[in-house]
Scaffold this motif. Structure first.
Motif, PDB file in Angstrom:
ATOM      1  N   LEU A   1       7.404  -1.513  23.163  1.00 52.89           N
ATOM      2  CA  LEU A   1       7.092  -2.436  22.072  1.00 52.89           C
ATOM      3  C   LEU A   1       5.647  -2.250  21.623  1.00 52.89           C
ATOM      4  O   LEU A   1       5.345  -2.152  20.435  1.00 52.89           O
ATOM      5  N   ILE A   2       4.782  -2.224  22.632  1.00 56.98           N
ATOM      6  CA  ILE A   2       3.367  -2.049  22.309  1.00 56.98           C
ATOM      7  C   ILE A   2       3.148  -0.736  21.588  1.00 56.98           C
ATOM      8  O   ILE A   2       2.455  -0.660  20.567  1.00 56.98           O
ATOM      9  N   THR A   3       3.787   0.304  22.111  1.00 60.23           N
ATOM     10  CA  THR A   3       3.633   1.614  21.486  1.00 60.23           C
ATOM     11  C   THR A   3       4.106   1.573  20.041  1.00 60.23           C
ATOM     12  O   THR A   3       3.419   2.033  19.130  1.00 60.23           O
ATOM     13  N   ALA A   4       5.307   0.978  19.870  1.00 64.42           N
ATOM     14  CA  ALA A   4       5.851   0.920  18.513  1.00 64.42           C
ATOM     15  C   ALA A   4       4.924   0.121  17.610  1.00 64.42           C
ATOM     16  O   ALA A   4       4.582   0.557  16.503  1.00 64.42           O
ATOM     17  N   GLY A   5       4.493  -1.051  18.117  1.00 69.60           N
ATOM     18  CA  GLY A   5       3.608  -1.888  17.320  1.00 69.60           C
ATOM     19  C   GLY A   5       2.310  -1.179  17.006  1.00 69.60           C
ATOM     20  O   GLY A   5       1.864  -1.133  15.860  1.00 69.60           O
ATOM     21  N   GLY A   6       1.728  -0.611  18.041  1.00 71.32           N
ATOM     22  CA  GLY A   6       0.456   0.075  17.865  1.00 71.32           C
ATOM     23  C   GLY A   6       0.557   1.210  16.874  1.00 71.32           C
ATOM     24  O   GLY A   6      -0.201   1.281  15.902  1.00 71.32           O
ATOM     25  N   ILE A   7       1.555   2.056  17.090  1.00 69.39           N
ATOM     26  CA  ILE A   7       1.703   3.201  16.190  1.00 69.39           C
ATOM     27  C   ILE A   7       2.007   2.722  14.779  1.00 69.39           C
ATOM     28  O   ILE A   7       1.459   3.227  13.797  1.00 69.39           O
ATOM     29  N   GLY A   8       2.847   1.670  14.695  1.00 68.10           N
ATOM     30  CA  GLY A   8       3.182   1.134  13.380  1.00 68.10           C
ATOM     31  C   GLY A   8       1.940   0.676  12.638  1.00 68.10           C
ATOM     32  O   GLY A   8       1.725   1.024  11.470  1.00 68.10           O
ATOM     33  N   VAL A   9       1.109  -0.082  13.331  1.00 72.25           N
ATOM     34  CA  VAL A   9      -0.120  -0.584  12.707  1.00 72.25           C
ATOM     35  C   VAL A   9      -0.990   0.580  12.263  1.00 72.25           C
ATOM     36  O   VAL A   9      -1.465   0.631  11.120  1.00 72.25           O
ATOM     37  N   LEU A  10      -1.142   1.543  13.169  1.00 77.83           N
ATOM     38  CA  LEU A  10      -2.036   2.650  12.840  1.00 77.83           C
ATOM     39  C   LEU A  10      -1.508   3.442  11.658  1.00 77.83           C
ATOM     40  O   LEU A  10      -2.252   3.805  10.751  1.00 77.83           O
ATOM     41  N   VAL A  11      -0.174   3.672  11.669  1.00 76.12           N
ATOM     42  CA  VAL A  11       0.403   4.438  10.565  1.00 76.12           C
ATOM     43  C   VAL A  11       0.233   3.682   9.255  1.00 76.12           C
ATOM     44  O   VAL A  11      -0.186   4.243   8.241  1.00 76.12           O
ATOM     45  N   SER A  12       0.512   2.373   9.296  1.00 72.64           N
ATOM     46  CA  SER A  12       0.435   1.631   8.036  1.00 72.64           C
ATOM     47  C   SER A  12      -1.003   1.585   7.536  1.00 72.64           C
ATOM     48  O   SER A  12      -1.265   1.634   6.337  1.00 72.64           O
ATOM     49  N   VAL A  13      -1.943   1.518   8.481  1.00 79.22           N
ATOM     50  CA  VAL A  13      -3.345   1.509   8.076  1.00 79.22           C
ATOM     51  C   VAL A  13      -3.721   2.839   7.428  1.00 79.22           C
ATOM     52  O   VAL A  13      -4.378   2.892   6.394  1.00 79.22           O
ATOM     53  N   LEU A  14      -3.247   3.907   8.045  1.00 81.84           N
ATOM     54  CA  LEU A  14      -3.612   5.210   7.508  1.00 81.84           C
ATOM     55  C   LEU A  14      -2.814   5.563   6.256  1.00 81.84           C
ATOM     56  O   LEU A  14      -3.134   6.508   5.547  1.00 81.84           O
ATOM     57  N   ALA A  15      -1.776   4.744   5.988  1.00 82.10           N
ATOM     58  CA  ALA A  15      -0.933   5.048   4.832  1.00 82.10           C
ATOM     59  C   ALA A  15      -1.580   4.670   3.523  1.00 82.10           C
ATOM     60  O   ALA A  15      -1.077   5.019   2.456  1.00 82.10           O
ATOM     61  N   ILE A  16      -2.691   3.942   3.586  1.00 82.68           N
ATOM     62  CA  ILE A  16      -3.321   3.486   2.343  1.00 82.68           C
ATOM     63  C   ILE A  16      -3.618   4.661   1.419  1.00 82.68           C
ATOM     64  O   ILE A  16      -3.256   4.653   0.237  1.00 82.68           O
ATOM     65  N   GLY A  17      -4.247   5.670   1.999  1.00 78.18           N
ATOM     66  CA  GLY A  17      -4.597   6.830   1.189  1.00 78.18           C
ATOM     67  C   GLY A  17      -3.368   7.486   0.595  1.00 78.18           C
ATOM     68  O   GLY A  17      -3.338   7.839  -0.591  1.00 78.18           O
ATOM     69  N   VAL A  18      -2.324   7.605   1.425  1.00 76.25           N
ATOM     70  CA  VAL A  18      -1.095   8.239   0.950  1.00 76.25           C
ATOM     71  C   VAL A  18      -0.506   7.451  -0.205  1.00 76.25           C
ATOM     72  O   VAL A  18      -0.120   8.012  -1.233  1.00 76.25           O
ATOM     73  N   PHE A  19      -0.479   6.125  -0.046  1.00 77.37           N
ATOM     74  CA  PHE A  19       0.104   5.300  -1.105  1.00 77.37           C
ATOM     75  C   PHE A  19      -0.666   5.452  -2.408  1.00 77.37           C
ATOM     76  O   PHE A  19      -0.091   5.630  -3.478  1.00 77.37           O
ATOM     77  N   LEU A  20      -1.993   5.396  -2.309  1.00 73.06           N
ATOM     78  CA  LEU A  20      -2.813   5.531  -3.519  1.00 73.06           C
ATOM     79  C   LEU A  20      -2.543   6.877  -4.177  1.00 73.06           C
ATOM     80  O   LEU A  20      -2.386   6.965  -5.400  1.00 73.06           O
ATOM     81  N   ALA A  21      -2.450   7.920  -3.353  1.00 77.29           N
ATOM     82  CA  ALA A  21      -2.204   9.250  -3.907  1.00 77.29           C
ATOM     83  C   ALA A  21      -0.869   9.285  -4.628  1.00 77.29           C
ATOM     84  O   ALA A  21      -0.743   9.839  -5.729  1.00 77.29           O
ATOM     85  N   LEU A  22       0.159   8.653  -4.039  1.00 79.88           N
ATOM     86  CA  LEU A  22       1.480   8.645  -4.664  1.00 79.88           C
ATOM     87  C   LEU A  22       1.423   7.964  -6.026  1.00 79.88           C
ATOM     88  O   LEU A  22       2.082   8.390  -6.976  1.00 79.88           O
ATOM     89  N   GLU A  23       0.633   6.885  -6.118  1.00 85.20           N
ATOM     90  CA  GLU A  23       0.539   6.174  -7.385  1.00 85.20           C
ATOM     91  C   GLU A  23      -0.191   7.002  -8.442  1.00 85.20           C
ATOM     92  O   GLU A  23       0.006   6.806  -9.633  1.00 85.20           O
ATOM     93  N   VAL A  24      -1.033   7.888  -7.991  1.00 91.34           N
ATOM     94  CA  VAL A  24      -1.858   8.649  -8.933  1.00 91.34           C
ATOM     95  C   VAL A  24      -1.130   9.887  -9.436  1.00 91.34           C
ATOM     96  O   VAL A  24      -1.338  10.326 -10.570  1.00 91.34           O
ATOM     97  N   ILE A  25      -0.231  10.424  -8.599  1.00 88.14           N
ATOM     98  CA  ILE A  25       0.418  11.704  -8.941  1.00 88.14           C
ATOM     99  C   ILE A  25       1.006  11.766 -10.355  1.00 88.14           C
ATOM    100  O   ILE A  25       0.798  12.744 -11.064  1.00 88.14           O
ATOM    101  N   PRO A  26       1.694  10.683 -10.822  1.00 85.74           N
ATOM    102  CA  PRO A  26       2.277  10.781 -12.163  1.00 85.74           C
ATOM    103  C   PRO A  26       1.261  11.095 -13.254  1.00 85.74           C
ATOM    104  O   PRO A  26       1.634  11.520 -14.357  1.00 85.74           O
TER     105      PRO A  26
END
Lengths: 404, 511, 319
Positions: A25-50
């Motif tokens: 659970l901790i691993t899943a939670g931890g990794i989830g948090v870290l991934v979602s935090v690091l996803a900010i850049g990816v999300f912004l990039a996706l919005e910009v691509i068009p």
């Protein structure tokens, strides 16, 4: 034989299972948090691509190259997200915004770095421990000042005040350091019991009223000095001899206000770096007869320089992204000059003003996302570099201390 | 060491370094002092002067500030003259040389009104309800009437908040004749109260001798600033501060209090800490206790740390794109399609603001918790494991209790950071004036989709968006002071906690 | 002694008066207008909108107004997206915005004029300049000079010998603002602003900036005139000099006057909701127009008010 084990075996198995589940659970939670935090850049990039692909793609050159502007002879860099009819479409030149962002950060650092490093050196090397333990949290409080309050005071109080007292403000840059030097001289003349009451370690405190006095005297002398030096009209003199025009909302105001906001951050990291230098180094130098300042300059500073550089870089990252201070104090003029007496417009302030109004999914909207992405990448890069430098440094000292 | 302080061979540089400490501290002090004086001074009942110029008629006003005329050695003074309905403005600049006389007559009355702002003048008479109080008798009569009015107003507000609004919410949900009848009755009662407030008129004479008829129901408060003793002033000041903290804004945010903004800020921050604390702690435990300590964790740790350096506005843009337009838009399509095209969650609101700020402050909690975790000595862990505890038991029984103060510190620092952030909120859900607080007696009691007011944004709004900055400045200062006080208090608590923590685990700091 | 008597009399009279008033008010038709009212739009109109909201809550305790005021450009966007049904604008909707609305909803939004205002060009209170012509104004603020000036004006001395040689510092609003847009269309003949324009996020900030800086010039709505600034007179089409007084606006003499608008998303033939109807009724009533005057704007003409009240009365009633 195995059966003869006491019943806790079941209990133990349950405990183990629970342990494994919780770990999972901790691993899943931890990794989830870290991934979602690091996803900010990816999300912004996706919005910009068009912006760059597909049917609505814009001319990428237009973002970074000067464009023909109505009423101007040669092409200019221009950010003007409104169309003036058929003849004159909207201009989306991002360069002035990027320029403004860097200019604001530059002036902020010019103000903050000397002060913050000076404070760090003083508190790491000269201050008694008790005082240092008080100073650190006080400067932490300074960092906690909300940007909106600092910006409000800078924009509505400081800017008009400096407008009225421009000469005095510029003079302060000279008189304050001179005042400190003078204070040392005066202290030397004092009878020794009094002089001993004013030790260097406590200078950060007892210099405060002195500096206040120096400031007041500067303010009082400024009109005479202005009359004597530049004929009573500093602004005219600046325009005539240096070609500098004055606007009340300018980079200098932004620099001071934002400098105020970044001083504590730079101070804390730089002080850490200075403190991290093994005592053995400094002691060795001092044993050889060096003064503390010589030790600092020749031994401690070079050893701590990566840490100090990383402190400055993290300060730069903060200055680049600060929004409310720039929004309220800068005047938001998308100029491309380096002059500290003229305004600027930053990426962050532009996002804050224009994004709520931009049509969702439109070019303007996506361009503002691009601005956010640029800010994100820039600060992430700078901070990562700084962090890597810091960890390297720390490990080097750990090794050295271990070796010694 | 002590001896070396007397050594002078070091040149000016160490002193300049000390000077920079002094200057930084001075700036912080100046900022706090400025906020305190300007913010708290606003509530002080200042003396009203009657200024007689050499040319022209006299006027009454409160001196605000003095300035040198540009390019000139003459000085001029700004007076707050109120009486906007009479003069067309409420400020007046006058050169000091033009002033012939300044008096402070004790009988001058200052009034706060619901329309046209303040009124200042001499009270001539109080008329209405078939009687009239003239001259000196008018002042006690006015005070008595104002007290009665205050009671009526309280009654009306109580009715509105406790009877009418719940009925309205019930009616919006289900239409019922019974509720409708109750509403009509309550509305009727409110109108009665309103009618009972009217009827009386004040005759006030301005400093230049013009008379105004002022309907009494528009007068909120009246005081005679020049006749007040020091203790009167202190009481009036206290009342002013209390009204500021407890009332809602009036007159387009240019007067009244900031209670909804205080409430909105607290609620948002509370929700945020509910989200950020468990996730932050989880991530920290994972990084420090569970994950294999290798290159990957190091990279992730650097990433998380650096996220703390990403500008807040970027989080706002992310929140707007992902939460508001992405998730919010989809939620609306799935669950609230009957309300479309009016968005429910597809626009900025409390939930999205809390989540955005939770993301923003996540690194703060992770870093603080990790710091606490590394401070737990390894032999404690090893001891627990050696006694047969599973890793989970070791964590929950030994390590986490020891880290509790660190987690608390992280949470408080996160709250302090979030309370001061304004830029991302401008994108994801703050409102200039939210008509309804996000918490009420209506199911589901907490309305996550509503917009809310925020102290920091209120500072920005009153200072930049009002009608008259000059008039709004004191209010903006008071709000800024409040915000800074809240944040300072949170930070001091965190600093205290951390100090306490250090003492408990006694990690010797280097000399 | 006499005072005591008066008070006793008051105590004796007040219940009687209360009953009398009660009798009077029972006759007022009871209504039950309830519900939320959400508006989006202009920063200039924020003041009147909020005060109308306060008055409305006095009349109908069950109605609460929620306002988001960031700029006129946000109103058509919100109306088109359906975020709000009321949009406050300090300029008329342009063709582009109207088309977008029609494309989404299939009909035009209803346009109501709610007040009159003027764009006032302001300078520091110690600035000796009295008046400006249209070309000069354009030459000061724009880089395109569409109104026909030969060259740009960048320094005060270009406007007259006695003025200082300082650079003119320009203050204005950000792009989303209706004030910005209208000034660009009317005073700059549709051209673009200079880059040097300080773009403030609110009109109050413009007035504050001009009040603090002697070499500056700016433009705001009539209601933002404060102590530190002075309004300039402008030349009208005949070359006469007109000050931006409410009287000049009322007569239509001042060249930069404008209407302030409310746009309503109302499908043809359908009824307004109770709160909307009550709100518009209040806005067009004498009390509503008194708010307009109180805030420093100019009221509508009686004809215009009657005409719009008639329209409001002609709408079908909500059940």
């Amino acid at each position: 034989m195995i059966d003869s084990r006491p019943p806790p075996s079941l209990h133990l198995r349950r405990r183990r299972l629970r342990d494994r589940l919780a770990t999972l659970l901790i691993t899943a939670g931890g990794i989830g948090v870290l991934v979602s935090v690091l996803a900010i850049g990816v999300f912004l990039a996706l919005e910009v691509i068009p912006l760059f692909l597909g049917a609505d793609a814009i001319d990428t050159d237009a973002l970074w190259r000067p464009q023909p502007v109505e009423g101007a002879a040669e092409p200019r860099h221009r950010w003007r997200p409104e169309s003036l009819g058929e003849a004159s479409p909207a201009h989306y030149g991002m360069l002035p915004l990027a320029w403004g962002t860097l200019k604001a950060a530059l002036w902020a650092l010019l103000f903050a770095v000397p002060l913050a490093l000076g404070a760090a050196v003083h508190s790491a090397l000269y201050m008694p421990r008790r005082l240092r333990a008080r100073l650190k949290p006080t400067l932490e409080l300074m960092e906690a000042m909300p940007g909106v309050v600092v910006g409000f005071i800078a924009g509505l109080l400081l800017a008009p005040w400096v407008e009225l007292h421009l000469t005095a403000t510029l003079l302060l840059v000279v008189t304050l350091p001179l005042g400190v030097v003078l204070a040392v001289g005066v202290r030397g003349l004092l009878p020794s019991p009094l002089g001993r009451r004013l030790p260097l370690g406590w200078a950060g405190v007892w210099l405060m009223p002195w500096l206040l006095m120096v400031g007041a005297i500067t303010l009082w002398l400024a009109p005479w000095l202005e009359a004597a030096l530049v004929g009573g009209d500093l602004r005219g003199w600046l325009a005539a001899t240096l070609g500098l025009d004055y606007a009340a909302r300018n980079a200098m105001i932004v620099g001071v206000a934002m400098g105020f906001a970044v001083i504590p951050g730079i101070y804390a990291l730089a002080e850490d770096a200075l403190n991290g230098v093994p005592d053995s180094l400094a002691e060795g130098a001092q044993a050889l007869g060096a003064t503390r300042w010589q030790t600092l300059w020749r031994v401690v500073l070079p050893a701590a320089s990566p840490g100090i550089l990383s402190a400055v870089m993290i300060g730069a990252g903060r200055a680049v992204g600060e929004t409310m201070i720039v929004l309220m104090a800068s005047g938001n003029t998308a100029l491309m000059t380096l002059s500290p007496l003229e305004g600027l417009r930053s990426l962050s302030a532009t996002i804050a003003i224009e994004l709520p109004e931009a049509a969702v999914g439109g070019t303007h909207y996506r361009l503002l996302f691009l601005a956010a992405l640029v800010l994100f990448l820039f600060t992430f890069l700078v901070n990562t570099l700084a962090e890597v430098m810091r960890t390297r440094l720390r490990r080097r000292y750990q090794r050295r201390e271990g070796g010694a | 060491m002590r001896g070396s302080w007397r050594r002078y061979g070091e040149g000016p540089w160490p002193w300049l370094a000390a000077g920079s400490v002094a200057l930084s501290l001075l700036m912080l002090l100046a900022l706090l002092l400025l906020l305190a004086t300007r913010g708290l001074g606003h509530f002080w009942p200042a003396e009203v002067a009657v200024v007689t110029p050499h040319a022209g008629s006299p006027f009454a006003g409160i001196a605000v500030r003095e300035e040198a005329s540009p390019g000139d050695t003459r000085r001029e003074r700004l007076y707050f003259t109120a009486n906007r309905d009479l003069e067309g403005g409420r400020w007046r600049w006058i050169e000091l040389g033009e002033i012939a006389r300044i008096d402070y007559p004790a009988e001058l009355v200052m009034m706060e009104r619901s329309r046209w702002g303040d009124l200042v003048g001499r009270l001539v008479a109080l008329e209405g309800e078939g009687e009239s109080h003239v001259g000196e008798a008018a002042w006690p009569a006015l005070q008595a009437r104002l007290k009665a009015l205050e009671r009526l107003r309280d009654e009306r507000n109580r009715l509105r908040d406790e009877v009418v609004m719940p009925l309205v919410r019930r009616l919006e949900a289900v239409d019922s004749d019974e509720a409708r009848a109750a509403l009509v009755a309550a509305n009727g009662r409110i109108r009665e109260l309103q009618a009972a407030m009217g009827g009386a008129t004040l005759i006030v004479e301005s400093a230049d001798g013009r008379r105004v008829e002022q309907p009494l129901e528009e007068v909120l408060r009246a005081w005679r600033p020049n006749a007040m003793t020091l203790s009167d002033r202190v009481v009036a000041w206290g009342e002013g501060v209390w009204r500021f903290l407890s009332e809602g804004p009036r007159a387009a945010n240019s007067a009244g209090g900031v209670w909804p903004a205080i409430f909105g800020t607290m609620l948002m921050v509370l929700l945020m800490s509910l989200v950020v604390t468990p996730f932050g702690v989880l991530a920290a435990i994972y990084l420090n206790e569970v994950a294999h300590q290798g290159v990957l964790t190091r990279i992730v740790r650097i990433g998380v740390r650096n996220l703390a350096g990403v500008p807040s506005i970027v989080f706002g843009v992310f929140g707007l794109g992902l939460f508001v337009h992405g998730i919010g838009g989809s939620l609306d399509e799935w669950f609230f399609s009957e309300r479309l095209p009016s968005p429910t969650f597809g626009t900025g609101g409390l939930l999205w603001s809390s989540l955005t700020l939770a993301l923003l402050t996540l690194p703060v909690v992770i870093v603080a918790t990790e710091e606490g975790l590394t401070r737990v000595p390894d032999h404690q862990r090893e001891g627990a494991l050696a006694l047969g505890a599973t890793r989970m038991e070791m964590l929950t029984r030994v390590v986490l209790p020891m880290t509790l103060p660190a987690m608390l510190t992280g949470m408080i620092l996160a709250v302090a950071r979030a309370a001061g952030e304004v830029a991302p909120l401008m994108l994801v859900g703050v409102a200039k004036l939210a008509s309804r607080v996000p918490v009420d007696g209506d199911f589901p009691y907490l309305h996550l989709e509503r917009k809310f007011m925020h102290l920091g944004y209120h500072v920005y709004d009153t200072a930049f968006h009002g009608d008259d900055v000059q008039a709004a400045m004191p209010l903006a200062f008071a709000t800024a002071l409040l915000l800074v006080l809240v944040i300072l208090m949170l930070n001091l608590t965190a600093i205290f906690l951390r100090h306490h923590l250090r003492l408990r685990h006694e990690v010797p700091s280097r000399v | 002694m006499a005072r005591v008597d008066e008070r006793r009399w008051l105590r004796w009279m007040s219940p009687l008066l209360g009953v009398l008033l009660l009798l009077l008010t029972v006759r007022v038709p009871a209504d039950d207008v309830i519900g939320p009212l959400s508006a989006v739009g202009s920063d200039t109109l924020a003041g009147p909108m909020l005060r109308w909201g306060e008055r409305l809550a006095e009349r109908h305790p069950g109605v609460r107004l929620q306002l988001q005021a960031s700029g006129s450009a946000s109103a058509p966007a919100a109306l088109t997206a359906g975020t709000a049904r009321l949009g406050a604008m300090s300029r008329p909707m342009n063709d582009h915005e109207r088309e977008a609305f029609i494309a989404r909803h299939g009909y035009s939004p209803v346009e109501l004029k709610v007040a009159r205002d003027a764009l006032v060009v302001i300078v520091h209170r110690h600035n000796p300049l009295e008046s400006l012509g249209r070309r000069e104004l354009d030459a000061i603020f724009s880089e395109s000079r569409r109104c026909g000036a030969d060259q740009g004006i960048e320094r005060w001395s270009q406007l007259g010998g006695m003025l200082p040689a300082d650079r003119i510092v320009l203050h204005g609003r950000n792009v989303a603002s209706g004030t910005h847009d209208l000034f660009r269309r009317r005073a700059l003949c549709g051209g673009g602003f200079r880059v040097r324009l300080n773009e403030h996020p609110g009109s109050a900030a413009v007035a504050a900036a001009v009040a603090a800086e002697p070499s500056s010039i700016g433009f705001v709505g009539l209601n933002h005139l404060t102590a530190g600034v002075r309004a300039l007179q402008l030349h009208d089409a005949q070359g006469r000099v007109v000050s931006p007084t409410p009287r000049a606006v009322r007569r239509g003499d001042y060249p930069l006057w404008r209407y302030l608008y409310l746009y309503v998303n109302l499908p043809p033939g359908s009824a307004l909701t109770g709160p909307e109807h009550a709100f518009l009724e209040l806005v067009l009533s004498p009390q509503g127009q008194a708010v307009v005057e109180e805030l420093g704007f100019v009221t509508l003409t009686e004809e215009r008010l009657m005409q719009q009240r008639d329209w409001l009365a002609s709408l079908p009633m909500a059940e």
